[in-house]
Write a protein that holds these residues in place. Sequence first.
Motif, mmCIF file in Angstrom:
data_model
loop_
_atom_site.group_PDB
_atom_site.id
_atom_site.type_symbol
_atom_site.label_atom_id
_atom_site.label_comp_id
_atom_site.label_asym_id
_atom_site.label_seq_id
_atom_site.Cartn_x
_atom_site.Cartn_y
_atom_site.Cartn_z
ATOM 1 N N LYS A 52 -4.570 -2.645 23.133
ATOM 2 C CA LYS A 52 -4.048 -2.018 24.346
ATOM 3 C C LYS A 52 -2.524 -2.037 24.407
ATOM 4 O O LYS A 52 -1.942 -1.914 25.486
ATOM 5 C CB LYS A 52 -4.623 -2.723 25.577
ATOM 6 N N THR A 53 -1.915 -2.230 23.288
ATOM 7 C CA THR A 53 -0.448 -2.220 23.266
ATOM 8 C C THR A 53 0.037 -0.962 22.549
ATOM 9 O O THR A 53 -0.727 -0.307 21.840
ATOM 10 C CB THR A 53 0.099 -3.454 22.530
ATOM 11 N N ARG A 54 1.291 -0.652 22.732
ATOM 12 C CA ARG A 54 1.850 0.533 22.070
ATOM 13 C C ARG A 54 1.743 0.420 20.567
ATOM 14 O O ARG A 54 1.481 1.386 19.866
ATOM 15 C CB ARG A 54 3.320 0.687 22.434
ATOM 16 N N PHE A 55 1.986 -0.748 20.049
ATOM 17 C CA PHE A 55 1.920 -0.975 18.606
ATOM 18 C C PHE A 55 0.904 -2.072 18.327
ATOM 19 O O PHE A 55 1.056 -3.182 18.837
ATOM 20 C CB PHE A 55 3.290 -1.387 18.048
ATOM 21 N N ARG A 56 -0.075 -1.730 17.520
ATOM 22 C CA ARG A 56 -1.046 -2.771 17.170
ATOM 23 C C ARG A 56 -0.316 -3.929 16.510
ATOM 24 O O ARG A 56 -0.640 -5.084 16.708
ATOM 25 C CB ARG A 56 -2.094 -2.216 16.207
ATOM 26 N N ALA A 57 0.646 -3.572 15.691
ATOM 27 C CA ALA A 57 1.489 -4.593 15.057
ATOM 28 C C ALA A 57 2.838 -3.953 14.800
ATOM 29 O O ALA A 57 2.919 -2.766 14.497
ATOM 30 C CB ALA A 57 0.868 -5.054 13.750
ATOM 31 N N LEU A 58 3.853 -4.721 14.946
ATOM 32 C CA LEU A 58 5.209 -4.232 14.718
ATOM 33 C C LEU A 58 5.734 -4.906 13.458
ATOM 34 O O LEU A 58 5.806 -6.136 13.401
ATOM 35 C CB LEU A 58 6.064 -4.593 15.946
ATOM 36 N N LEU A 59 6.069 -4.081 12.463
ATOM 37 C CA LEU A 59 6.366 -4.622 11.139
ATOM 38 C C LEU A 59 7.763 -4.217 10.706
ATOM 39 O O LEU A 59 8.166 -3.070 10.883
ATOM 40 C CB LEU A 59 5.356 -4.093 10.119
ATOM 41 N N ALA A 60 8.467 -5.145 10.138
ATOM 42 C CA ALA A 60 9.824 -4.843 9.678
ATOM 43 C C ALA A 60 10.112 -5.654 8.421
ATOM 44 O O ALA A 60 9.430 -6.633 8.123
ATOM 45 C CB ALA A 60 10.834 -5.187 10.770
ATOM 46 N N GLY A 61 11.104 -5.222 7.695
ATOM 47 C CA GLY A 61 11.472 -5.952 6.489
ATOM 48 C C GLY A 61 12.676 -5.322 5.830
ATOM 49 O O GLY A 61 13.075 -4.209 6.169
ATOM 50 N N THR A 62 13.255 -6.044 4.893
ATOM 51 C CA THR A 62 14.470 -5.533 4.266
ATOM 52 C C THR A 62 14.195 -4.804 2.963
ATOM 53 O O THR A 62 15.072 -4.188 2.398
ATOM 54 C CB THR A 62 15.455 -6.680 3.984
ATOM 55 N N THR A 63 12.981 -4.885 2.468
ATOM 56 C CA THR A 63 12.663 -4.187 1.218
ATOM 57 C C THR A 63 11.603 -3.141 1.476
ATOM 58 O O THR A 63 10.742 -3.317 2.330
ATOM 59 C CB THR A 63 12.166 -5.174 0.151
ATOM 60 N N SER A 64 11.678 -2.056 0.695
ATOM 61 C CA SER A 64 10.804 -0.933 1.021
ATOM 62 C C SER A 64 9.390 -1.004 0.471
ATOM 63 O O SER A 64 8.489 -0.463 1.084
ATOM 64 C CB SER A 64 11.457 0.383 0.602
ATOM 65 N N PRO A 65 9.120 -1.618 -0.674
ATOM 66 C CA PRO A 65 7.720 -1.614 -1.092
ATOM 67 C C PRO A 65 6.837 -2.251 -0.023
ATOM 68 O O PRO A 65 7.231 -3.216 0.612
ATOM 69 C CB PRO A 65 7.720 -2.464 -2.368
ATOM 70 N N GLY A 66 5.679 -1.692 0.158
ATOM 71 C CA GLY A 66 4.828 -2.122 1.262
ATOM 72 C C GLY A 66 4.297 -3.528 1.100
ATOM 73 O O GLY A 66 4.023 -3.982 0.012
ATOM 74 N N ILE A 67 4.191 -4.201 2.186
ATOM 75 C CA ILE A 67 3.643 -5.545 2.201
ATOM 76 C C ILE A 67 2.404 -5.559 3.071
ATOM 77 O O ILE A 67 1.474 -6.301 2.848
ATOM 78 C CB ILE A 67 4.671 -6.537 2.791
ATOM 79 N N PHE A 68 2.393 -4.693 4.053
ATOM 80 C CA PHE A 68 1.335 -4.715 5.048
ATOM 81 C C PHE A 68 0.404 -3.527 4.822
ATOM 82 O O PHE A 68 0.823 -2.476 4.363
ATOM 83 C CB PHE A 68 1.944 -4.644 6.444
ATOM 84 N N ALA A 69 -0.843 -3.716 5.181
ATOM 85 C CA ALA A 69 -1.810 -2.657 4.885
ATOM 86 C C ALA A 69 -2.912 -2.622 5.920
ATOM 87 O O ALA A 69 -3.313 -3.656 6.445
ATOM 88 C CB ALA A 69 -2.419 -2.895 3.517
ATOM 89 N N THR A 70 -3.404 -1.407 6.157
ATOM 90 C CA THR A 70 -4.541 -1.284 7.066
ATOM 91 C C THR A 70 -5.851 -1.220 6.312
ATOM 92 O O THR A 70 -6.901 -1.139 6.911
ATOM 93 C CB THR A 70 -4.406 -0.025 7.939
ATOM 94 N N GLY A 71 -5.807 -1.219 5.000
ATOM 95 C CA GLY A 71 -7.044 -1.201 4.233
ATOM 96 C C GLY A 71 -6.741 -1.012 2.771
ATOM 97 O O GLY A 71 -5.580 -1.018 2.357
ATOM 98 N N LEU A 72 -7.794 -0.845 1.995
ATOM 99 C CA LEU A 72 -7.628 -0.703 0.558
ATOM 100 C C LEU A 72 -6.678 0.453 0.248
ATOM 101 O O LEU A 72 -6.935 1.591 0.607
ATOM 102 C CB LEU A 72 -8.980 -0.451 -0.098
#
Lengths: 563, 457
Positions: B153-173
């Motif tokens: 029920k929030t605007r962002f399910r998760a708020l993610l930030a970082g200094t490098t561009s390759p992805g770290i976070f994922a919603t699935g495979l």
Amino acid sequence: MTPELPRPGPAPGLKDAFTCGKTDTGSTPRRLWRLTGSQYRNTLAVAFMGQRHKWGQRPPALNFDPIVPFDPPNSADRFSNLAWSYAMGDGEMRLAIQASKDLATRLVAAAKADNRPCLGKKPLGDCVKELVTARGAILFRRPLTADEVTEFVQMATANQVMLGDDRAVAMVFQSLLMSPHFLFRLEQGSSAADPSGATRLTPFELASALSFALTDFPPDDDLWKAAEANTLGTPEQIRAQVERLIGVTDPIAAKDNTPAFSLFENRPINRFFSEYVPYKNVHQVFKDPKYKFHVPEKLEDETAALVKDVLSTNGRNDFLKTLLTSADGFIHGDVLGSYNLDKILTQDQFCKNTGDHNCANRHRLTFPMGQRAGLLTQPAFLVAFSKPEETEPVQRGRFIAESLLCRTVPDLPIGEVPVLPDLGPSTMRDRLSHHSIEPRCSGCHQMMDSMGLALEIYDHLGRYREVESAKTIDSAGVLSGSENQDGAFKNAVDLMARLGSSSLVSQCFVRHSFAYWLGRQDGVGDGCALVAAQAAFSKTGDYVELLASFFTSRPFLYRRIEK
Amino acid sequence: MTPLRLSRRSFVERLGLGIGAKFLAPIASTILAEAQGLAQVEQRRRIGFFLVGNAISVRCSSFVPPEFKSAPGASMTSSALYTWGAMLKNLEPFRNRMLLIDGLSNTIPKSQHSCGYGTLSGMPCANGSSAEYGGPPGGITIDQQIGGVIGDKTRFRALLAGTTSPGIFATGLERREQHFTDVKLMFDAVFGTLVTDGNGVNKGAIEQTLVLDKLRGDLKKLQNAFAGTERRKLDFYNQALEEFEKRQKSAGILASCKLPTDAPALPAKPAPEDRLTAMNELLILGLACGLTNVTALAAGTGMSHQNFHTYTKIHVGTPFESKGGVGGYSHEGCDLQGPAMDLIHNFHGGLMARMATALSAIKEGDRSIFDNMVMSYLSDSGDEHHGEHKRFPVVLLGTAGGKIKADGRYLRYPDKGKPGARSLCDLYCSLSTAVGAPTDKFGTGGVEKVIGPLADI
């Protein structure tokens, strides 16, 4: 996250698939095929350049790292590019909004940096008309209609006072970047249907389909002009474009001495082979660090080099046979151990022999007689189908059964956990012997085990061997169901020779290729296209003929409305 | 806990940043101005992840208290009476609300370098990826899993930030979740449609509405041209659009939130330390304003040899200044590597302390936001730069409203494969359960089976 879409139904059997009726009415349902990450990025690169590129020259590239809402590609199937699975879900939507907002601002800046910028120089309406006509057409891969242009002009001018010129134009760009006409490859076909009810792709749809398939880029200047002039109507005209895009002919290079692109450097073609034979999965299998020679990155690179080499030397003749039987490899000096060649050649000797004093590169090497034959005997492939400390002959055999012989091997029932018996020091063949004894196992395992056991002359690291657990490895078997190559084989090299000459393997290769290049598995109505492609390919084993056949086939060119 | 009020000076001191922090003053003051106890009835659980690349070295860093350096790999619990490591100095004020966890393993198909997604997903890297580059996700990462439940029920399910561009976070495979790497973009995306100009006009929201209305019209025009699966793709796009708008419109902003009017000001060429600090501020605001319940910040992750070469501030005034910085010591002995790592980790600890401090100052019912929160600090690599991923040091900060027994202990689990050994997946189950998304399954564990929440925490 991309939502779940219904998977296509099962494909027909191989024999049914290659049946052509009296009339060829093949077509593909109208479709929406969301751009892949690289297609999205490449289309942006052209749009930022502000004019269409010329394929064969250095491809355009962005000078910043954009947010790409769709990377990495889907992999729900063998091939990552099947159209059915590419949609816009909640996650993609959120990212696309974020990306489009950033890109729109950057596009405004790029437009201002044009040689003859219209922003601030012309009335806003005229400028927006100019911008969407030029850059909008690149994004949509077709000229915008007059109504579309008017809508965008009105959108900007109606909000000019409140937002200011730059923000108003940015908003138009953002709308273009969020539009389904940009994010999806729309394949609707023209308005006139043929007697089967199918319609041919419009010239611009066809230009897009060819270009994205063969280059991952939107249509270049040449294709665009051909679409504008409606000169993509005949098979010869399409074939000429296909050959140009894959680098067989390159009129631009001929004109200005720019190095020609080559068949073997074509990215979509190389991607096909890495997905058809998933050797990149070499990274997925844990190997103890004590095996210092095991460097997955190098093994992957070596197999990719083999594919490129065969495309280069045998792309126009005996292609598949060479791919499956080549005795050559491309090896880095520090991974000789993966081939068990370190026993006969030190790294220093290898590098010295190749003149590579820094020992930094890979080099062609012809394997000792009878040790290796083509793609499926590469360590990258063999490791990809292995466990951390043992081989996986069943999975190796299953791969051959499904991918080369187009057999259907059912999955194990849920809850069934196969455990190989511990027989003490024994060969894998001994441990798998119960497969042929137990009736509930033998039905499936007879389709794959003997071919997998042929590859037992390579251990779990891909090293050639003749002995396992102090016993001589028996890698002999019998190939059946290959149409013209049935019979006994002595080992993997022998098996590959048979598979490489099998007409059924060739047919199966054509079928998998169809799925990749058309973005869907074959189905009812595709028989004539498959038969024609097989005929074109089998004549001399010419891979270019195979591609030309697909791209001039009805299933590629025609769309029908799905009920 | 008594809300802490930080002067700008002490804020800067805590961050250990020097001049970099001065650019952030407006954001910081926004938070602190709201620390006056505007009570919220709802008590949300929140969680923050901080992911660091290149390992928290068991061997070289000061993570393992000297009293336990030679302890065998057996399960043990200590009291808070041990030497507090230099890498945790900035977190010392929170010592009694922390847990140091050591010995959890993670399933990684290849040892050596980080596997990026593999860590927060508890899964190996996905197909064909090289562990060298963080790899595409092997599955959903825990931040997203939790965000899917408590961020509904929030605007962002998760708020993610970082200094490098390759992805770290994922919603699935192989479904990478974008994280912000640019502060301005992050601000625009998080707050751009919420802030008004001097005339009270919310231009960002107006622009967005116009763009989405145009999109809705385009989708509608196309719908009749397609059938079956293809028609459903348009429906999905439409549904995604509606969901986005619904979330934007209905998700409330907490009354305690005073929205910032502009992005944190940064130097023309911000150092990674500046960017991380600014991103951390935006994450704090996101949590404080109720825009999200889940945050994650990644530093130096996604590449095997990130090594923090690009950090240009935290070494100033230390012996590393004359050596050119804190990066590049991953292959050296502990004499160099240990202090360098401690400096890096301590800087990151300062960011966590800043978050804890700021959120402690904001009341939510009879507690503070921090009281209902837990933060974790771990690496996407194992116990070493070339580790075997069998021993992951983890720092927990906060009790999630008493659901985490964070009381200053050092917990050491048995080594991977030994009796009693547990995996990171079980820790993820604990964290998820503690913040209101109960589960006893997550990821694959690897050698250890996934059992469920850890009883010790």
